[in-house]
Design a protein around this motif. Sequence first.
Motif, PDB file in Angstrom:
ATOM      1  N   MET A   1       0.548  -1.111  -0.087  1.00  9.95           N
ATOM      2  CA  MET A   1       0.130  -0.009  -0.405  1.00  9.95           C
ATOM      3  C   MET A   1       1.260   0.504  -0.051  1.00  9.95           C
ATOM      4  N   HIS A   2       0.360   2.269  -0.743  1.00  6.89           N
ATOM      5  CA  HIS A   2       1.715   3.594  -0.620  1.00  6.89           C
ATOM      6  C   HIS A   2       1.341   4.290   0.414  1.00  6.89           C
ATOM      7  N   PRO A   3       2.342   5.064   0.490  1.00  8.31           N
ATOM      8  CA  PRO A   3       1.546   6.033   2.074  1.00  8.31           C
ATOM      9  C   PRO A   3       0.710   7.015   2.022  1.00  8.31           C
ATOM     10  N   ASP A   4       0.265   7.650   0.091  1.00  5.12           N
ATOM     11  CA  ASP A   4      -0.264   8.332   0.124  1.00  5.12           C
ATOM     12  C   ASP A   4      -1.796   7.889  -0.359  1.00  5.12           C
ATOM     13  N   ILE A   5      -2.157   6.356  -0.341  1.00  4.37           N
ATOM     14  CA  ILE A   5      -3.333   6.270  -0.489  1.00  4.37           C
ATOM     15  C   ILE A   5      -3.983   5.653   1.219  1.00  4.37           C
ATOM     16  N   HIS A   6      -2.831   5.263   2.385  1.00  7.33           N
ATOM     17  CA  HIS A   6      -2.956   4.780   3.319  1.00  7.33           C
ATOM     18  C   HIS A   6      -3.391   6.942   4.310  1.00  7.33           C
ATOM     19  N   LEU A   7      -3.198   7.715   4.276  1.00  6.63           N
ATOM     20  CA  LEU A   7      -2.661   9.051   4.161  1.00  6.63           C
ATOM     21  C   LEU A   7      -4.737   9.841   3.747  1.00  6.63           C
ATOM     22  N   ALA A   8      -4.800  10.056   2.177  1.00 11.03           N
ATOM     23  CA  ALA A   8      -5.657   9.437   1.446  1.00 11.03           C
ATOM     24  C   ALA A   8      -6.837   9.127   2.248  1.00 11.03           C
ATOM     25  N   LEU A   9      -7.019   7.695   2.801  1.00  8.44           N
ATOM     26  CA  LEU A   9      -8.373   7.279   3.380  1.00  8.44           C
ATOM     27  C   LEU A   9      -8.442   7.602   5.062  1.00  8.44           C
ATOM     28  N   HIS A  10      -7.277   8.127   5.606  1.00 11.63           N
ATOM     29  CA  HIS A  10      -7.248   8.866   6.898  1.00 11.63           C
ATOM     30  C   HIS A  10      -8.140  10.463   7.025  1.00 11.63           C
ATOM     31  N   HIS A  11      -7.676  10.926   5.599  1.00 11.23           N
ATOM     32  CA  HIS A  11      -8.448  12.472   5.267  1.00 11.23           C
ATOM     33  C   HIS A  11      -9.810  12.381   4.628  1.00 11.23           C
ATOM     34  N   ALA A  12     -10.513  11.055   4.424  1.00 13.15           N
ATOM     35  CA  ALA A  12     -11.911  10.735   4.067  1.00 13.15           C
ATOM     36  C   ALA A  12     -12.454   9.915   5.085  1.00 13.15           C
ATOM     37  N   ARG A  13     -11.747   9.838   6.126  1.00 15.48           N
ATOM     38  CA  ARG A  13     -12.613   9.619   7.319  1.00 15.48           C
ATOM     39  C   ARG A  13     -12.788  10.608   8.515  1.00 15.48           C
ATOM     40  N   ALA A  14     -11.904  11.303   8.647  1.00 18.71           N
ATOM     41  CA  ALA A  14     -11.932  12.002   9.083  1.00 18.71           C
ATOM     42  C   ALA A  14     -13.262  13.170   8.493  1.00 18.71           C
ATOM     43  N   THR A  15     -13.528  13.324   7.021  1.00 17.83           N
ATOM     44  CA  THR A  15     -14.141  14.879   6.561  1.00 17.83           C
ATOM     45  C   THR A  15     -15.730  13.709   7.279  1.00 17.83           C
ATOM     46  N   GLU A  16     -15.920  11.904   7.470  1.00 20.85           N
ATOM     47  CA  GLU A  16     -17.041  11.212   7.644  1.00 20.85           C
ATOM     48  C   GLU A  16     -17.688  12.071   8.877  1.00 20.85           C
ATOM     49  N   LEU A  17     -16.082  11.757   9.638  1.00 22.21           N
ATOM     50  CA  LEU A  17     -16.564  11.996  11.214  1.00 22.21           C
ATOM     51  C   LEU A  17     -17.161  13.485  11.599  1.00 22.21           C
ATOM     52  N   ARG A  18     -16.325  14.511  10.522  1.00 21.61           N
ATOM     53  CA  ARG A  18     -16.871  15.987  10.682  1.00 21.61           C
ATOM     54  C   ARG A  18     -18.479  15.801  10.620  1.00 21.61           C
ATOM     55  N   ALA A  19     -18.378  14.995   9.245  1.00 21.65           N
ATOM     56  CA  ALA A  19     -20.064  14.958   8.417  1.00 21.65           C
ATOM     57  C   ALA A  19     -21.121  14.970   9.893  1.00 21.65           C
ATOM     58  N   GLU A  20     -20.566  13.580  10.791  1.00 16.65           N
ATOM     59  CA  GLU A  20     -20.725  13.320  11.243  1.00 16.65           C
ATOM     60  C   GLU A  20     -21.332  13.975  12.666  1.00 16.65           C
ATOM     61  N   ALA A  21     -19.991  14.931  13.696  1.00 21.25           N
ATOM     62  CA  ALA A  21     -20.350  15.129  14.270  1.00 21.25           C
ATOM     63  C   ALA A  21     -21.661  16.835  14.408  1.00 21.25           C
ATOM     64  N   GLY A  22     -21.056  17.340  13.115  1.00 19.39           N
ATOM     65  CA  GLY A  22     -21.935  18.282  12.354  1.00 19.39           C
ATOM     66  C   GLY A  22     -23.691  18.033  12.632  1.00 19.39           C
ATOM     67  N   ALA A  23     -23.234  16.642  11.846  1.00 21.33           N
ATOM     68  CA  ALA A  23     -24.958  16.544  12.306  1.00 21.33           C
ATOM     69  C   ALA A  23     -25.782  16.532  13.376  1.00 21.33           C
ATOM     70  N   LEU A  24     -24.883  15.850  14.363  1.00 19.06           N
ATOM     71  CA  LEU A  24     -25.452  15.717  16.203  1.00 19.06           C
ATOM     72  C   LEU A  24     -25.671  17.207  15.761  1.00 19.06           C
TER      73      LEU A  24
END
Length: 61
Positions: A1-24
């Motif tokens: 797995m390329h390091p950039d892919i790993h970082l992209a996955l973290h950014h995607a998950r962070a975006t999802e978590l921010r959206a969930e927190a905003g929905a609360l």
Amino acid sequence: MHPDIHLALHHARATELRAEAGALGPVKARSAPSLRIRLGWTLVEVGLRLATRPGTAAAAH
């Protein structure tokens, strides 16, 4: 797995978590940290009581 892919996955998950927190909403989002803070201080208090209880190994030192 390329390091950039790993970082992209973290950014995607962070975006999802921010959206969930905003929905609360602001009320629910503010109540969670205060609950964590109260729980944390309660655990500190219990730990101090256990550490200073007569007859415990921690109190003997």
